[in-house]
Design a protein around this motif. Structure first.
Motif, PDB file in Angstrom:
ATOM      1  N   TYR A   5      35.887   7.988  12.395  1.00 49.77           N
ATOM      2  CA  TYR A   5      35.406   8.868  13.467  1.00 49.77           C
ATOM      3  C   TYR A   5      35.089  10.259  12.923  1.00 49.77           C
ATOM      4  O   TYR A   5      34.056  10.850  13.252  1.00 49.77           O
ATOM      5  CB  TYR A   5      36.470   8.932  14.570  1.00 49.77           C
ATOM      6  CG  TYR A   5      36.172   9.879  15.704  1.00 49.77           C
ATOM      7  CD1 TYR A   5      35.040   9.721  16.512  1.00 49.77           C
ATOM      8  CD2 TYR A   5      37.051  10.922  16.001  1.00 49.77           C
ATOM      9  CE1 TYR A   5      34.793  10.585  17.569  1.00 49.77           C
ATOM     10  CE2 TYR A   5      36.817  11.775  17.055  1.00 49.77           C
ATOM     11  CZ  TYR A   5      35.688  11.610  17.842  1.00 49.77           C
ATOM     12  OH  TYR A   5      35.439  12.464  18.892  1.00 49.77           O
ATOM     13  N   GLY A  70      34.379   9.591  21.234  1.00 52.06           N
ATOM     14  CA  GLY A  70      35.840   9.655  21.247  1.00 52.06           C
ATOM     15  C   GLY A  70      36.437   9.130  22.534  1.00 52.06           C
ATOM     16  O   GLY A  70      37.438   8.396  22.527  1.00 52.06           O
ATOM     17  N   GLY A  83      37.601  15.922  16.011  1.00 54.23           N
ATOM     18  CA  GLY A  83      36.239  15.423  15.786  1.00 54.23           C
ATOM     19  C   GLY A  83      35.208  16.520  15.974  1.00 54.23           C
ATOM     20  O   GLY A  83      34.234  16.613  15.206  1.00 54.23           O
TER      21      GLY A  83
END
Length: 190
Positions: A5, A70, A83
């Protein structure tokens, strides 16, 4: 999963809309024009209001996409905000553009208002308050984003989320390399 991610976040940050918009609208490389920054302000100065809007929205979309990914992956807000740190890092220091990117403000704004639409009001109100005190856009913009970080502390009540948000703000702040002493002296002399 988290590492993937964050890698994706960083790579999405590498998509510089100021560069794309400049090439599409004028065929010119924004990195060689004006302040040589790929952000919305330079795009607007060089290529007009349409370029400013497209660049701002494109860069904001990067932050939004990371939040949506996310949330879809059912990550916690803390993981998502980290992130956002990486997507902003990718925007400011893009590997694909020899680590010379934008400043990250639009990307951070896009991510935060996607995380919680309440931040639209926080950003607008705090920006307007500081705009009347300082005029211009730079200082009020930084104060507005700092206010978002403070509000996040009370909403999230999570040290990891808050730390990630403040570190993202600090990275954006440092990327501007502004002579803050000069700005403060200028304000004091007016």
């Amino acid at each position: 999963m988290f590492i993937l991610y964050y890698i994706i976040s960083y790579l999405i940050g590498n998509i510089l809309f100021g560069y794309i918009v400049g090439k599409v609208l004028t065929g010119k490389d924004i990195r060689l024009q004006g302040s040589k920054n790929v952000g919305a302000r330079n795009a607007g100065r060089l290529f007009g209001k349409k370029a400013f809007v497209f660049t701002f929205l494109g860069d904001a979309l990067k932050g939004s996409v990371i939040v949506v990914i996310g949330k879809y992956a059912d990550f916690s807000n803390a993981v998502i905000i980290i992130g956002m740190f990486f997507v902003c890092l990718g925007h400011i220091k893009p590997l694909l553009f020899r680590f010379k990117g934008g400043k990250g403000i639009s990307t951070f704004i896009g991510g935060m208002i996607t995380l919680d639409p309440l931040f639209i009001a926080v950003i607008l109100i705090s920006f307007l308050v500081f705009y009347f005190l300082y005029k211009g856009f730079t200082i009020p913009g930084f104060f507005a984003l700092f206010t978002v970080c403070i509000v996040l502390v009370f909403i999230e009540k999570n040290i990891l989320s808050s730390t990630a948000a403040f570190l993202t703000w600090l990275m954006i702040f440092l990327s501007h390399r502004i002579n803050w002493r000069k700005l403060i002296q200028l304000k004091a002399s007016n």
